[in-house]
Design a protein around this motif. Structure first.
Motif, PDB file in Angstrom:
ATOM      1  N   ILE A 176     -13.076   1.096  -4.437  1.00 38.31           N
ATOM      2  CA  ILE A 176     -12.267   0.210  -3.597  1.00 38.31           C
ATOM      3  C   ILE A 176     -13.154  -0.967  -3.188  1.00 38.31           C
ATOM      4  O   ILE A 176     -14.293  -0.782  -2.746  1.00 38.31           O
ATOM      5  CB  ILE A 176     -11.758   0.936  -2.337  1.00 38.31           C
ATOM      6  CG1 ILE A 176     -10.908   2.145  -2.730  1.00 38.31           C
ATOM      7  CG2 ILE A 176     -10.960  -0.014  -1.445  1.00 38.31           C
ATOM      8  CD1 ILE A 176     -10.592   3.077  -1.567  1.00 38.31           C
ATOM      9  N   TRP A 209      -2.969   8.657 -10.490  1.00 41.09           N
ATOM     10  CA  TRP A 209      -4.244   8.143  -9.984  1.00 41.09           C
ATOM     11  C   TRP A 209      -5.264   7.989 -11.112  1.00 41.09           C
ATOM     12  O   TRP A 209      -6.161   7.141 -11.031  1.00 41.09           O
ATOM     13  CB  TRP A 209      -4.811   9.072  -8.910  1.00 41.09           C
ATOM     14  CG  TRP A 209      -4.131   9.033  -7.572  1.00 41.09           C
ATOM     15  CD1 TRP A 209      -3.758  10.116  -6.824  1.00 41.09           C
ATOM     16  CD2 TRP A 209      -3.772   7.878  -6.797  1.00 41.09           C
ATOM     17  NE1 TRP A 209      -3.174   9.706  -5.627  1.00 41.09           N
ATOM     18  CE2 TRP A 209      -3.177   8.334  -5.595  1.00 41.09           C
ATOM     19  CE3 TRP A 209      -3.875   6.508  -7.001  1.00 41.09           C
ATOM     20  CZ2 TRP A 209      -2.701   7.486  -4.612  1.00 41.09           C
ATOM     21  CZ3 TRP A 209      -3.395   5.640  -6.009  1.00 41.09           C
ATOM     22  CH2 TRP A 209      -2.823   6.123  -4.837  1.00 41.09           C
ATOM     23  N   VAL A 251      -7.631   1.047   4.541  1.00 43.00           N
ATOM     24  CA  VAL A 251      -7.069   1.307   3.222  1.00 43.00           C
ATOM     25  C   VAL A 251      -7.829   2.447   2.543  1.00 43.00           C
ATOM     26  O   VAL A 251      -7.221   3.340   1.924  1.00 43.00           O
ATOM     27  CB  VAL A 251      -7.111   0.034   2.353  1.00 43.00           C
ATOM     28  CG1 VAL A 251      -6.765   0.354   0.905  1.00 43.00           C
ATOM     29  CG2 VAL A 251      -6.163  -1.027   2.904  1.00 43.00           C
ATOM     30  N   ARG A 252      -9.145   2.444   2.667  1.00 42.34           N
ATOM     31  CA  ARG A 252      -9.950   3.496   2.066  1.00 42.34           C
ATOM     32  C   ARG A 252      -9.539   4.868   2.608  1.00 42.34           C
ATOM     33  O   ARG A 252      -9.350   5.827   1.850  1.00 42.34           O
ATOM     34  CB  ARG A 252     -11.437   3.256   2.338  1.00 42.34           C
ATOM     35  CG  ARG A 252     -12.332   4.365   1.791  1.00 42.34           C
ATOM     36  CD  ARG A 252     -13.761   4.184   2.280  1.00 42.34           C
ATOM     37  NE  ARG A 252     -14.320   2.944   1.789  1.00 42.34           N
ATOM     38  CZ  ARG A 252     -14.884   2.804   0.590  1.00 42.34           C
ATOM     39  NH1 ARG A 252     -14.932   3.835  -0.235  1.00 42.34           N
ATOM     40  NH2 ARG A 252     -15.391   1.649   0.219  1.00 42.34           N
ATOM     41  N   GLN A 257      -6.653   5.787   3.909  1.00 41.18           N
ATOM     42  CA  GLN A 257      -5.325   6.178   3.447  1.00 41.18           C
ATOM     43  C   GLN A 257      -5.342   6.589   1.974  1.00 41.18           C
ATOM     44  O   GLN A 257      -4.688   7.567   1.585  1.00 41.18           O
ATOM     45  CB  GLN A 257      -4.344   5.024   3.654  1.00 41.18           C
ATOM     46  CG  GLN A 257      -4.091   4.694   5.119  1.00 41.18           C
ATOM     47  CD  GLN A 257      -3.143   3.516   5.277  1.00 41.18           C
ATOM     48  OE1 GLN A 257      -1.960   3.612   4.929  1.00 41.18           O
ATOM     49  NE2 GLN A 257      -3.645   2.409   5.806  1.00 41.18           N
ATOM     50  N   LEU A 258      -6.073   5.855   1.158  1.00 43.26           N
ATOM     51  CA  LEU A 258      -6.121   6.188  -0.269  1.00 43.26           C
ATOM     52  C   LEU A 258      -6.846   7.510  -0.515  1.00 43.26           C
ATOM     53  O   LEU A 258      -6.422   8.307  -1.362  1.00 43.26           O
ATOM     54  CB  LEU A 258      -6.789   5.054  -1.053  1.00 43.26           C
ATOM     55  CG  LEU A 258      -5.962   3.778  -1.238  1.00 43.26           C
ATOM     56  CD1 LEU A 258      -6.792   2.696  -1.913  1.00 43.26           C
ATOM     57  CD2 LEU A 258      -4.698   4.049  -2.035  1.00 43.26           C
ATOM     58  N   ARG A 259      -7.918   7.729   0.199  1.00 44.71           N
ATOM     59  CA  ARG A 259      -8.634   8.992   0.020  1.00 44.71           C
ATOM     60  C   ARG A 259      -7.749  10.168   0.444  1.00 44.71           C
ATOM     61  O   ARG A 259      -7.719  11.214  -0.232  1.00 44.71           O
ATOM     62  CB  ARG A 259      -9.930   8.979   0.835  1.00 44.71           C
ATOM     63  CG  ARG A 259     -10.965   7.954   0.367  1.00 44.71           C
ATOM     64  CD  ARG A 259     -11.505   8.283  -1.017  1.00 44.71           C
ATOM     65  NE  ARG A 259     -12.577   7.359  -1.407  1.00 44.71           N
ATOM     66  CZ  ARG A 259     -12.496   6.494  -2.398  1.00 44.71           C
ATOM     67  NH1 ARG A 259     -11.384   6.417  -3.118  1.00 44.71           N
ATOM     68  NH2 ARG A 259     -13.511   5.716  -2.708  1.00 44.71           N
ATOM     69  N   VAL A 318      -9.286  -0.575  -7.040  1.00 43.91           N
ATOM     70  CA  VAL A 318      -8.327  -1.172  -6.114  1.00 43.91           C
ATOM     71  C   VAL A 318      -9.010  -2.322  -5.387  1.00 43.91           C
ATOM     72  O   VAL A 318     -10.100  -2.144  -4.815  1.00 43.91           O
ATOM     73  CB  VAL A 318      -7.798  -0.144  -5.090  1.00 43.91           C
ATOM     74  CG1 VAL A 318      -6.870  -0.828  -4.079  1.00 43.91           C
ATOM     75  CG2 VAL A 318      -7.067   0.996  -5.795  1.00 43.91           C
ATOM     76  N   LEU A 332       0.825  -1.199   0.000  1.00 41.53           N
ATOM     77  CA  LEU A 332       0.000   0.000   0.000  1.00 41.53           C
ATOM     78  C   LEU A 332       0.866   1.259   0.000  1.00 41.53           C
ATOM     79  O   LEU A 332       0.581   2.221  -0.733  1.00 41.53           O
ATOM     80  CB  LEU A 332      -0.927  -0.003   1.209  1.00 41.53           C
ATOM     81  CG  LEU A 332      -1.872   1.199   1.354  1.00 41.53           C
ATOM     82  CD1 LEU A 332      -2.786   1.317   0.130  1.00 41.53           C
ATOM     83  CD2 LEU A 332      -2.689   1.081   2.639  1.00 41.53           C
ATOM     84  N   TYR A 335      -6.628   9.425  -4.069  1.00 42.89           N
ATOM     85  CA  TYR A 335      -7.333   8.474  -4.926  1.00 42.89           C
ATOM     86  C   TYR A 335      -8.822   8.521  -4.623  1.00 42.89           C
ATOM     87  O   TYR A 335      -9.243   8.388  -3.476  1.00 42.89           O
ATOM     88  CB  TYR A 335      -6.795   7.054  -4.715  1.00 42.89           C
ATOM     89  CG  TYR A 335      -7.577   6.002  -5.469  1.00 42.89           C
ATOM     90  CD1 TYR A 335      -7.547   5.940  -6.851  1.00 42.89           C
ATOM     91  CD2 TYR A 335      -8.368   5.067  -4.789  1.00 42.89           C
ATOM     92  CE1 TYR A 335      -8.271   4.985  -7.544  1.00 42.89           C
ATOM     93  CE2 TYR A 335      -9.091   4.108  -5.468  1.00 42.89           C
ATOM     94  CZ  TYR A 335      -9.044   4.067  -6.851  1.00 42.89           C
ATOM     95  OH  TYR A 335      -9.771   3.116  -7.535  1.00 42.89           O
ATOM     96  N   ILE A 371       0.751   4.033  -2.987  1.00 40.04           N
ATOM     97  CA  ILE A 371       0.418   5.435  -2.729  1.00 40.04           C
ATOM     98  C   ILE A 371       1.530   6.349  -3.234  1.00 40.04           C
ATOM     99  O   ILE A 371       1.259   7.388  -3.865  1.00 40.04           O
ATOM    100  CB  ILE A 371       0.154   5.659  -1.224  1.00 40.04           C
ATOM    101  CG1 ILE A 371      -1.177   5.014  -0.824  1.00 40.04           C
ATOM    102  CG2 ILE A 371       0.163   7.144  -0.881  1.00 40.04           C
ATOM    103  CD1 ILE A 371      -1.470   5.070   0.662  1.00 40.04           C
TER     104      ILE A 371
END
Length: 444
Positions: A315, A272, A302-303, A305-307, A278, A259, A311, A263
């Motif tokens: 997901i 992105w 994970v959601r 961190q990605l947001r 994902v 991850l 991103y 990122i």
């Protein structure tokens, strides 16, 4: 009988024995030969199967090396064996040539032994080359279901010596099974020995998606240098990626390094925009690596961190039908943005190549109902070309073609086909099929 080791098809037929007049191939690459490897003074013939690294002949010259299998020698009468002209499902064998003078016997191969030899005989009265000729070239083409091999043979005369040099090339032929193009194709950047493919090889592989107008590549991890070999060429090739984060037997935290790498890559430029979705894990519940509650908590992390990293795309996670039916809370729209479903008709004994498409449609409907109407995306489906029979499913190249065509024609192209190449780096698995799902040559 001489059989091409790669395809299993008959290339030439005859007995390679101590007597004159034995039929041998005019030119060949690696072959499997079952027949007489030696003849004793009493006229009895030693029957063995041997793998020849190379066999060729011109004007009575034979060279080769081979090994015997782990089984006792079998003695049989020396009566000539008829040549076989056909092998089921194969092209007719190439023409054979005949030795016209006596040669010394090939060494007898004991079980599980090896031997090499070169046997020279007096050139026949009418050599292959004309008296005035110094060189002659012959091209032999072997056509298989997935490739065409060309062997170019050049014979050169120097006084009484005739030298044979060979060059071999192989080209892969594409025979599409359907006019429907899948949205995505699964890909793993591992060589047959399990090592990581280099960047140039990966780029060449992905170019085949571009040629076939497949828009997206599905990956399972960022390991094996995939950030630099796969992700970094997406923009250049005009592809997008369904990025996987592989959860191993070590549990949900096994994706943390992946991850972080993902990122860091995504935040470079407009990367992105290249990410279609994902997937957190691939059959992690089915494999017994995690519980549904642990996976749900990890997806939430994970959601977040990605947001925070920028991103904004979908997901989700990937499982089989049963895992979602048993854990409906995991796949609700409030938890994941899409439901990734792996649906392989081969593993359902009541399905068949002719009903493969209907099977995928039915599985998607079952999961959609269990998951509160959430979007279901087929993240894997396909059919093996080799392996054990499972109910109505018998892996073969013909059945693979039938199943893949049926899936695309019945379900449509909004799915991920599995997989680009045969994954020889994998264990074949209990059904003997895990290495044999490669289908790139079947796609338009």
């Amino acid at each position: 009988m001489l059989t091409d080791a790669a395809s299993g098809c008959l290339v030439a037929a005859g007995w390679l024995s101590g007597a004159a007049g034995a039929a041998v191939p005019a030119v060949n690459t690696q072959v499997v030969f079952t027949g007489s490897l030696a003849a004793d003074p009493a006229g009895e013939r030693i029957e063995q199967e041997a793998v020849f690294d190379s066999v060729f002949t011109t004007d009575g010259h034979i060279a080769g090396s081979g090994r015997a299998p782990q089984r006792p020698d079998h003695f049989a009468p020396a009566a000539p064996e008829p040549a076989h002209a056909e092998t089921s499902g194969c092209e007719p064998p190439a023409p054979t040539s005949t030795l016209s003078s006596t040669r010394t016997a090939v060494p007898t191969l004991a079980p599980n032994s090896t031997a090499s030899w070169t046997t020279i005989t007096r050139p026949p009265a009418e050599p292959t080359l004309d008296a005035a000729a110094s060189t002659s070239t012959k091209i032999v083409t072997i056509t298989r279901s997935k490739s065409t091999s060309t062997v170019t043979v050049t014979r050169t005369r120097s006084t009484s010596t005739i030298t044979v040099t060979r060059t071999h090339s192989s080209t892969t032929t594409s025979t599409p099974v359907s006019t429907v193009t899948p949205t995505a194709l699964a890909y793993s950047p591992y060589a047959d020995d399990g090592s990581c493919k280099d960047a140039d090889t990966v780029k060449s592989d992905l170019q085949k998606l571009v040629t076939r107008k497949i828009a997206t590549v599905r990956t399972y991890t960022t390991e094996c240098n995939m950030i630099t070999t796969v992700n970094d060429v997406l923009s250049e090739l005009g592809l997008t990626i369904n990025q996987g984060l592989w959860i191993s037997a070590d549990g949900v935290d096994s994706i943390d390094g992946q991850l972080s790498d993902f990122i860091a890559w995504g935040q470079q430029g407009s990367n992105w925009d290249l990410v279609a979705m994902v997937a957190v894990g691939n059959e992690a519940i089915t494999s017994g690596y995690v519980s549904a509650s642990d996976l749900q908590s990890k997806i939430s992390s994970v959601r977040s961190q990605l947001r925070s990293a920028g991103y904004t795309g979908p997901i989700g996670t990937v499982e089989q039908t049963g895992a979602f039916q048993s854990n409906t809370g995991l796949c609700q729209p409030s938890v994941i943005d899409f439901v990734g479903l792996n649906a392989h008709p081969y593993f359902d004994a009541s399905a068949s190549p002719l009903t493969a498409g209907a099977f995928v449609v039915a599985q998607a409907a079952l999961v959609k109902a269990a998951c509160g109407g959430n979007d279901v995306f087929i993240t894997e489906t396909g059919y093996p070309s080799k392996g054990n029979t499972n109910g109505l499913n018998t892996p073969s190249e013909a059945n693979q073609r039938t199943a893949v065509a049926n899936i695309l024609d019945v379900y449509g192209g909004n799915l991920t086909m599995f997989t680009m190449y045969d994954d020889l780096w994998k264990n074949a698995g209990s059904y003997g099929v895990e290495q044999s799902f490669g289908i790139i040559e079947l796609l338009a």
